[in-house]
Design a protein around this motif. Structure first.
Motif, PDB file in Angstrom:
ATOM      1  N   MET A 294     -29.777 -55.743  -1.822  1.00  0.00           N
ATOM      2  CA  MET A 294     -29.499 -54.343  -1.496  1.00  0.00           C
ATOM      3  C   MET A 294     -30.730 -53.496  -1.781  1.00  0.00           C
ATOM      4  O   MET A 294     -31.371 -53.654  -2.822  1.00  0.00           O
ATOM      5  N   ILE A 295     -31.038 -52.599  -0.833  1.00  0.00           N
ATOM      6  CA  ILE A 295     -32.207 -51.726  -0.979  1.00  0.00           C
ATOM      7  C   ILE A 295     -31.810 -50.288  -0.697  1.00  0.00           C
ATOM      8  O   ILE A 295     -31.216 -49.987   0.339  1.00  0.00           O
ATOM      9  N   TRP A 296     -32.130 -49.401  -1.641  1.00  0.00           N
ATOM     10  CA  TRP A 296     -31.893 -47.973  -1.439  1.00  0.00           C
ATOM     11  C   TRP A 296     -33.014 -47.419  -0.570  1.00  0.00           C
ATOM     12  O   TRP A 296     -34.176 -47.376  -0.966  1.00  0.00           O
TER      13      TRP A 296
ATOM     14  N   MET B  20     -28.663 -55.413   2.823  1.00  0.00           N
ATOM     15  CA  MET B  20     -27.774 -54.263   2.847  1.00  0.00           C
ATOM     16  C   MET B  20     -28.555 -53.014   2.454  1.00  0.00           C
ATOM     17  O   MET B  20     -29.113 -52.938   1.355  1.00  0.00           O
ATOM     18  N   LEU B  21     -28.620 -52.070   3.367  1.00  0.00           N
ATOM     19  CA  LEU B  21     -29.447 -50.885   3.213  1.00  0.00           C
ATOM     20  C   LEU B  21     -28.591 -49.663   2.934  1.00  0.00           C
ATOM     21  O   LEU B  21     -27.627 -49.393   3.649  1.00  0.00           O
ATOM     22  N   VAL B  22     -28.948 -48.927   1.903  1.00  0.00           N
ATOM     23  CA  VAL B  22     -28.281 -47.654   1.638  1.00  0.00           C
ATOM     24  C   VAL B  22     -29.074 -46.589   2.384  1.00  0.00           C
ATOM     25  O   VAL B  22     -30.193 -46.267   2.016  1.00  0.00           O
ATOM     26  N   GLY B  23     -28.472 -46.088   3.461  1.00  0.00           N
ATOM     27  CA  GLY B  23     -29.172 -45.154   4.337  1.00  0.00           C
ATOM     28  C   GLY B  23     -29.603 -45.845   5.611  1.00  0.00           C
ATOM     29  O   GLY B  23     -30.266 -46.885   5.569  1.00  0.00           O
ATOM     30  N   LEU B  24     -29.203 -45.286   6.744  1.00  0.00           N
ATOM     31  CA  LEU B  24     -29.594 -45.843   8.043  1.00  0.00           C
ATOM     32  C   LEU B  24     -30.386 -44.788   8.800  1.00  0.00           C
ATOM     33  O   LEU B  24     -30.072 -44.414   9.920  1.00  0.00           O
ATOM     34  N   GLY B  25     -31.427 -44.288   8.141  1.00  0.00           N
ATOM     35  CA  GLY B  25     -32.283 -43.268   8.723  1.00  0.00           C
ATOM     36  C   GLY B  25     -33.558 -43.843   9.290  1.00  0.00           C
ATOM     37  O   GLY B  25     -33.599 -44.976   9.766  1.00  0.00           O
ATOM     38  N   ALA B  26     -34.636 -43.056   9.196  1.00  0.00           N
ATOM     39  CA  ALA B  26     -35.904 -43.432   9.810  1.00  0.00           C
ATOM     40  C   ALA B  26     -36.467 -44.737   9.249  1.00  0.00           C
ATOM     41  O   ALA B  26     -36.891 -45.620  10.000  1.00  0.00           O
ATOM     42  N   VAL B  27     -36.474 -44.885   7.928  1.00  0.00           N
ATOM     43  CA  VAL B  27     -37.046 -46.085   7.320  1.00  0.00           C
ATOM     44  C   VAL B  27     -36.243 -47.330   7.685  1.00  0.00           C
ATOM     45  O   VAL B  27     -36.795 -48.336   8.153  1.00  0.00           O
ATOM     46  N   SER B  28     -34.930 -47.272   7.502  1.00  0.00           N
ATOM     47  CA  SER B  28     -34.087 -48.448   7.752  1.00  0.00           C
ATOM     48  C   SER B  28     -34.092 -48.861   9.214  1.00  0.00           C
ATOM     49  O   SER B  28     -34.184 -50.052   9.533  1.00  0.00           O
ATOM     50  N   THR B  29     -33.996 -47.889  10.117  1.00  0.00           N
ATOM     51  CA  THR B  29     -33.963 -48.252  11.543  1.00  0.00           C
ATOM     52  C   THR B  29     -35.326 -48.757  12.024  1.00  0.00           C
ATOM     53  O   THR B  29     -35.389 -49.656  12.869  1.00  0.00           O
TER      54      THR B  29
ATOM     55  N   GLN C 295     -27.182 -51.488  18.604  1.00  0.00           N
ATOM     56  CA  GLN C 295     -25.890 -50.807  18.718  1.00  0.00           C
ATOM     57  C   GLN C 295     -24.781 -51.520  17.948  1.00  0.00           C
ATOM     58  O   GLN C 295     -23.768 -50.908  17.592  1.00  0.00           O
ATOM     59  N   LYS C 296     -24.988 -52.796  17.678  1.00  0.00           N
ATOM     60  CA  LYS C 296     -23.979 -53.567  16.945  1.00  0.00           C
ATOM     61  C   LYS C 296     -23.986 -53.248  15.449  1.00  0.00           C
ATOM     62  O   LYS C 296     -23.026 -53.563  14.736  1.00  0.00           O
ATOM     63  N   ILE C 297     -25.074 -52.636  14.988  1.00  0.00           N
ATOM     64  CA  ILE C 297     -25.192 -52.308  13.563  1.00  0.00           C
ATOM     65  C   ILE C 297     -24.677 -50.892  13.344  1.00  0.00           C
ATOM     66  O   ILE C 297     -25.348 -49.904  13.684  1.00  0.00           O
ATOM     67  N   LYS C 298     -23.471 -50.796  12.805  1.00  0.00           N
ATOM     68  CA  LYS C 298     -22.851 -49.495  12.559  1.00  0.00           C
ATOM     69  C   LYS C 298     -22.624 -49.319  11.059  1.00  0.00           C
ATOM     70  O   LYS C 298     -22.137 -50.231  10.390  1.00  0.00           O
ATOM     71  N   PRO C 299     -22.958 -48.160  10.548  1.00  0.00           N
ATOM     72  CA  PRO C 299     -22.902 -47.975   9.094  1.00  0.00           C
ATOM     73  C   PRO C 299     -21.485 -47.869   8.549  1.00  0.00           C
ATOM     74  O   PRO C 299     -20.583 -47.312   9.182  1.00  0.00           O
ATOM     75  N   MET C 300     -21.308 -48.411   7.359  1.00  0.00           N
ATOM     76  CA  MET C 300     -20.072 -48.231   6.614  1.00  0.00           C
ATOM     77  C   MET C 300     -20.073 -46.828   6.006  1.00  0.00           C
ATOM     78  O   MET C 300     -21.128 -46.195   5.873  1.00  0.00           O
ATOM     79  N   LYS C 301     -18.908 -46.340   5.660  1.00  0.00           N
ATOM     80  CA  LYS C 301     -18.828 -45.027   5.037  1.00  0.00           C
ATOM     81  C   LYS C 301     -19.594 -45.029   3.716  1.00  0.00           C
ATOM     82  O   LYS C 301     -19.525 -45.991   2.957  1.00  0.00           O
ATOM     83  N   ALA C 302     -20.301 -43.948   3.465  1.00  0.00           N
ATOM     84  CA  ALA C 302     -21.195 -43.872   2.309  1.00  0.00           C
ATOM     85  C   ALA C 302     -20.558 -43.154   1.128  1.00  0.00           C
ATOM     86  O   ALA C 302     -19.658 -42.327   1.291  1.00  0.00           O
TER      87      ALA C 302
ATOM     88  N   PHE D 252     -28.372 -57.590   9.053  1.00  0.00           N
ATOM     89  CA  PHE D 252     -28.487 -56.268   8.465  1.00  0.00           C
ATOM     90  C   PHE D 252     -27.155 -55.526   8.403  1.00  0.00           C
ATOM     91  O   PHE D 252     -26.351 -55.578   9.332  1.00  0.00           O
ATOM     92  N   GLY D 253     -26.965 -54.823   7.293  1.00  0.00           N
ATOM     93  CA  GLY D 253     -25.819 -53.947   7.127  1.00  0.00           C
ATOM     94  C   GLY D 253     -26.283 -52.666   6.462  1.00  0.00           C
ATOM     95  O   GLY D 253     -27.364 -52.631   5.852  1.00  0.00           O
ATOM     96  N   ALA D 254     -25.492 -51.604   6.565  1.00  0.00           N
ATOM     97  CA  ALA D 254     -25.929 -50.327   6.002  1.00  0.00           C
ATOM     98  C   ALA D 254     -24.741 -49.415   5.717  1.00  0.00           C
ATOM     99  O   ALA D 254     -23.653 -49.580   6.275  1.00  0.00           O
TER     100      ALA D 254
END
Length: 439
Positions: free
Chosen positions: A167-169, A19-28, A114-121, A81-83
């Protein structure tokens, strides 16, 4: 109580949810990379867990297994993966926006990403001033928001049929914060959350939720997050592994490689000037002075700890250390770091070293995320709780026990990591003494 030699390790059965906090450059970049590796499109370059080996016994024994064969790590095929993110973009859309990976590669992975969609942060612009987003949770207070994160964790685990989670920030750098009285105990921390105290940053809310849910947590940013007494107590109380902080990728990686070499040869240092240009979201966030202050503190501490000016005053006392980060949009994720190093040698004669490191920040960070996820899961299955100092190898500002200075020398950090694995497996530690070959 330390884990005994030859510790019992539960097998890595079933699915591991990351579970990733942030779905930006590093996570993607991390997610797409793992999916590409699973499909045989690429190799896991940069990953110690996937490509590293570990020597056992004497050099003449020729026992050098792969790390992933030596300890029971989760298999890549078992990772899901989740984010959470403040933007609603899927992992595919976010990866395209980040611009790190080639479009041809992303096109091959499109349906999966495309199946990986982020939860509200959980987000508050007070702590990251240069970003705004719409995919944000609302709640009556910070304690309520933490409960919402815990509910997300439970829902994700059930939906994806995960046996274990980590979980990883991997989100942005928050503004600089100093430890506050409300961070001292779990009771004061929880009360501060209910009162929406300003000393409780979003990253702390995620860390609290993870630890309450019994999930290992790693902090990939320099934020004050899990390295406060309340969180360290909660981790120990709930038997959860924690580590951090700030992924060691570009310029600091070079410092932890080069500075030990200078010190080993007793070469002096007059000054080390470092400047960076980068144009990704991280660069935009760090363009804010308060967020830069957090990063600067992380970067500046490295040389002091490695060179030990109080032990070697004639070589390192009062050396000048300057760090600059400049936001330059055209560069994107391709960061460039310049270092000008003024050293001196025999009889005090001056010399210079100059480094121009054209690196890809997220390419260097992605394998760190993978290794941390797998090693934290291993630690959890082995009953290792609290601060995992043996994972210092991956961080600019490693966490340690209270009042213990961190080890920054990357070669000592790697020895610490591998000796920990040897200890857990009941193998002799490698000291590199070498006298046994000459008896």
């Amino acid at each position: 109580m330390p884990v005994k030699k030859g510790a019992k390790m539960a097998p890595a059965k079933g699915r591991l949810g990351i579970m990733l906090v942030g779905l930006g450059a590093v996570s993607t970049t991390f997610i797409a990379g793992v999916e590409a590796i699973k499909e045989g499109m690429a190799e896991p370059i940069g990953s110690l867990t996937q490509m590293g080996t570990i020597r056992l016994g004497k050099r003449t024994d020729n026992r050098v297994p792969a790390i992933k064969d030596f300890v029971p790590l989760a298999d890549l095929k078992d990772l899901v993966f989740g984010a959470w993110d403040i933007f609603p973009d899927s992992a595919y859309e976010a990866a395209m926006h980040a611009g790190v990976l080639e479009k041809d590669l992303l096109a091959k992975l499109r349906s999966t990403l495309q199946k990986i969609k982020p939860m509200k942060a959980v987000f508050d612009q007070t702590y990251v001033k240069r970003l705004t987003g719409t995919n944000v949770k609302s709640g009556k207070n910070k304690f309520d928001l933490a409960q919402q994160i815990i509910d997300d964790i439970k829902s994700f685990k059930k939906k994806n049929k995960c046996d274990r989670l980590v979980m990883i920030w991997a989100a942005s750098t928050e503004v600089f914060m100093k430890p506050h009285a409300v961070h001292k105990t779990l009771n004061s921390f929880e009360q501060a959350m209910r009162e929406n105290h300003k000393a409780i940053a979003p990253s702390m809310i995620y860390a609290y939720a993870a630890l309450k849910a019994g999930i290992p947590f790693a902090n990939g940013a320099p934020n004050l997050t899990v390295d406060i007494p309340a969180m360290m107590h909660l981790a120990t109380q709930n038997g959860v592994a924690i580590c951090g902080k700030d992924f060691k990728t570009g310029q600091t990686l070079m410092k932890t490689i080069l500075a030990p070499g200078l010190k080993s040869r007793m070469l002096g240092l007059h000054g080390w000037y470092s400047t960076n240009i980068l144009g990704n979201r991280d660069g935009e966030v760090l363009d804010d002075p308060d967020s830069f202050k957090t990063k600067e503190e992380s970067k500046l501490s490295v040389l002091e700890y490695i060179l030990q000016p109080e032990v070697y005053p004639k070589l390192y006392k009062n050396f000048s250390h300057v760090v600059r980060i400049n936001y330059y949009p055209p560069r994107g994720d391709n960061k460039e770091g310049w270092d000008n190093i003024d050293i001196f040698g025999w009889l005090g004669y001056p010399m210079q070293i100059k480094i121009d490191f054209l690196c890809r920040d997220s390419i260097l960070a992605a394998p760190i995320v993978l290794d941390l996820a797998l090693f934290l899961d291993l630690a959890q299955r082995t009953g290792m709780k609290g601060v995992q100092e043996w994972l210092s190898f991956y961080f600019k500002s490693p966490m340690t026990a209270p009042d213990l200075y961190p080890e920054h020398d990357i070669f000592i950090q790697l020895m610490k990591l591998k000796n920990t694995l040897r200890h857990l497996r009941g193998e002799d530690l490698i000291t590199h003494l070498g006298l046994e070959y000459y008896d």
